[in-house]
Design a protein around this motif. Structure first.
Motif, short mmCIF file in Angstrom:
data_model
loop_
_atom_site.label_atom_id
_atom_site.label_comp_id
_atom_site.label_asym_id
_atom_site.label_seq_id
_atom_site.Cartn_x
_atom_site.Cartn_y
_atom_site.Cartn_z
N LEU A 31 13.16 3.71 32.36
CA LEU A 31 13.07 4.68 33.45
C LEU A 31 14.15 4.44 34.49
CD1 LEU A 31 11.27 7.07 34.18
CD2 LEU A 31 9.83 5.51 35.51
N VAL A 32 14.43 3.16 34.77
CA VAL A 32 15.49 2.81 35.73
C VAL A 32 16.84 3.33 35.24
CG1 VAL A 32 16.77 0.89 36.73
CG2 VAL A 32 14.28 0.82 36.68
N ASN A 33 17.06 3.25 33.94
CA ASN A 33 18.32 3.73 33.36
C ASN A 33 18.48 5.24 33.48
OD1 ASN A 33 20.05 1.56 32.03
ND2 ASN A 33 18.01 1.01 31.29
N GLN A 34 17.41 5.94 33.81
CA GLN A 34 17.51 7.37 34.10
C GLN A 34 17.64 7.63 35.60
OE1 GLN A 34 14.49 9.80 31.98
NE2 GLN A 34 13.90 7.93 30.94
N ILE A 35 16.95 6.79 36.40
CA ILE A 35 16.95 7.01 37.85
C ILE A 35 18.29 6.67 38.48
CG2 ILE A 35 15.91 6.23 40.02
CD1 ILE A 35 13.29 5.82 38.51
N VAL A 36 18.87 5.53 38.07
CA VAL A 36 20.12 5.06 38.71
C VAL A 36 21.26 6.06 38.53
CG1 VAL A 36 21.88 3.26 38.69
CG2 VAL A 36 19.46 2.64 38.63
N PRO A 37 21.56 6.53 37.31
CA PRO A 37 22.65 7.52 37.20
C PRO A 37 22.35 8.82 37.93
CG PRO A 37 21.54 7.23 35.09
CD PRO A 37 21.05 6.15 35.98
N TYR A 38 21.06 9.19 38.02
CA TYR A 38 20.70 10.40 38.78
C TYR A 38 21.05 10.22 40.26
CZ TYR A 38 17.92 14.08 40.96
OH TYR A 38 17.52 15.15 41.71
N HIS A 39 20.68 9.07 40.83
CA HIS A 39 21.02 8.80 42.22
C HIS A 39 22.53 8.75 42.43
CE1 HIS A 39 17.11 8.51 43.82
NE2 HIS A 39 16.79 7.30 43.40
N MET A 40 23.24 8.12 41.52
CA MET A 40 24.69 7.99 41.67
C MET A 40 25.38 9.35 41.67
SD MET A 40 25.62 4.81 42.00
CE MET A 40 25.06 3.13 41.69
N SER A 41 24.85 10.28 40.91
CA SER A 41 25.48 11.59 40.80
C SER A 41 25.00 12.56 41.87
CB SER A 41 25.22 12.19 39.42
OG SER A 41 23.83 12.35 39.20
N HIS A 42 24.05 12.13 42.71
CA HIS A 42 23.52 13.01 43.75
C HIS A 42 23.68 12.40 45.16
CE1 HIS A 42 21.64 14.85 40.22
NE2 HIS A 42 21.46 15.92 40.95
N ASN A 43 24.75 11.61 45.32
CA ASN A 43 25.10 11.03 46.64
C ASN A 43 23.97 10.20 47.23
OD1 ASN A 43 27.67 12.29 46.64
ND2 ASN A 43 26.74 14.20 47.35
#
Length: 275
Positions: free
Chosen positions: A74-86
């Motif tokens: 789940l973390v591997n989905q959350i981190v790139p989402y945060h990185m791409s949304h400032n």
């Protein structure tokens, strides 16, 4: 009975779980739900999940390998989402909580790395050993990944790791940037033994030894047109003050006036070679 419908219902309950306090329904049902894109339910939902993942990870025992793997997925989905949304700060908080700073290295891109490194370095004074050094090393690795050698060297000097400092210096192949690194090392009185076959070795060694420091200072002063010596009156600006009484400093004895003028003259013209 339908698995797809059951997973979709779990997704809905997971979103509804945001309305309840002091529980982890959102995380529990997310792990049971469908594997659709993490941001389908909005940014606030992802933030809510990230907070619950951090709390759950801290409470898990070492033996709960299966649960940790599910959370890590789940973390591997959350981190790139945060990185791409400032939301780099929230991504950093999550990887710091689960002690997986390597995920920051994995998902940071060229647009996000300055903010990530700035946030990691800002957190250093507020975390204990050895986490503070881990944050600095992560920032160094990120800067090196994107060829930002001066910033990487600054944090390496903060770590006081001579091997890392030398490795960063030698990995830079641009002679102009190497000269900048040499000035930084000279400022901190750090001297590296360079191989004679390295291009520009003599110039780099001279810079690290602070030999051309005065010449560089005078060159900058000429560029700024401030070479003309200043007189103490330029500092005192006594002509802007109202007339003082007879008890004021205007009637101090000449010896003290001369001493004060000597100090002011020395400091204001220091480094210019003339006063």
């Amino acid at each position: 009975r339908d698995k797809e419908t059951k997973a979709f219902c779990a997704d809905i309950i997971s979103v509804l779980g945001m309305t309840k306090l002091d529980n982890r329904d959102s995380l529990t049902y997310k792990l049971q739900g469908s594997k659709e894109e993490i941001g389908a339910w909005g940014h606030e939902y992802v933030r809510h999940l990230a907070g619950q993942v951090a709390v759950e990870w801290v409470e898990l025992a070492e033996e709960d390998v299966g649960r940790k793997e599910a959370l890590l997925e789940l973390v591997n989905q959350i981190v790139p989402y945060h990185m791409s949304h400032n939301a780099e700060a929230e991504a950093c908080d999550l990887v710091m909580e689960i002690e997986r700073l390597d995920l920051a290295m994995k998902y940071v891109d060229e647009q996000a790395y300055p903010r990530v490194c700035l946030y990691l370095s800002s957190c250093v004074p507020f975390v204990p050993d050895p986490e503070n050094t881990n944050l600095l090393r992560c920032a160094v690795d990120l800067y090196r990944k994107f060829d930002q050698f001066p910033q990487a060297l600054r944090y390496a000097m903060q770590l006081n790791d001579m091997d890392l400092i030398q490795d960063i210096f030698l990995s830079c192949k641009d002679l102009t940037i190497q000269k900048q690194l040499s000035y930084m090392l000279g400022r901190q009185q750090i001297f590296l033994e360079l191989d004679s076959d390295l291009p520009g070795t003599d110039d780099l060694t001279e810079i690290m030894s602070n030999a051309p420091l005065n010449a560089a200072f005078l060159s900058l002063a000429r560029e700024l047109d401030i070479m003309e010596p200043k007189v103490p009156e330029d500092i005192y600006k006594s002509h802007l003050e109202p007339n003082r009484t007879s008890l004021g400093p205007n009637n101090l004895d000449s010896a003290r006036q001369n001493l004060a003028s000597s100090f002011v003259n020395g400091f204001v013209n220091a480094g210019f070679g003339q006063d």
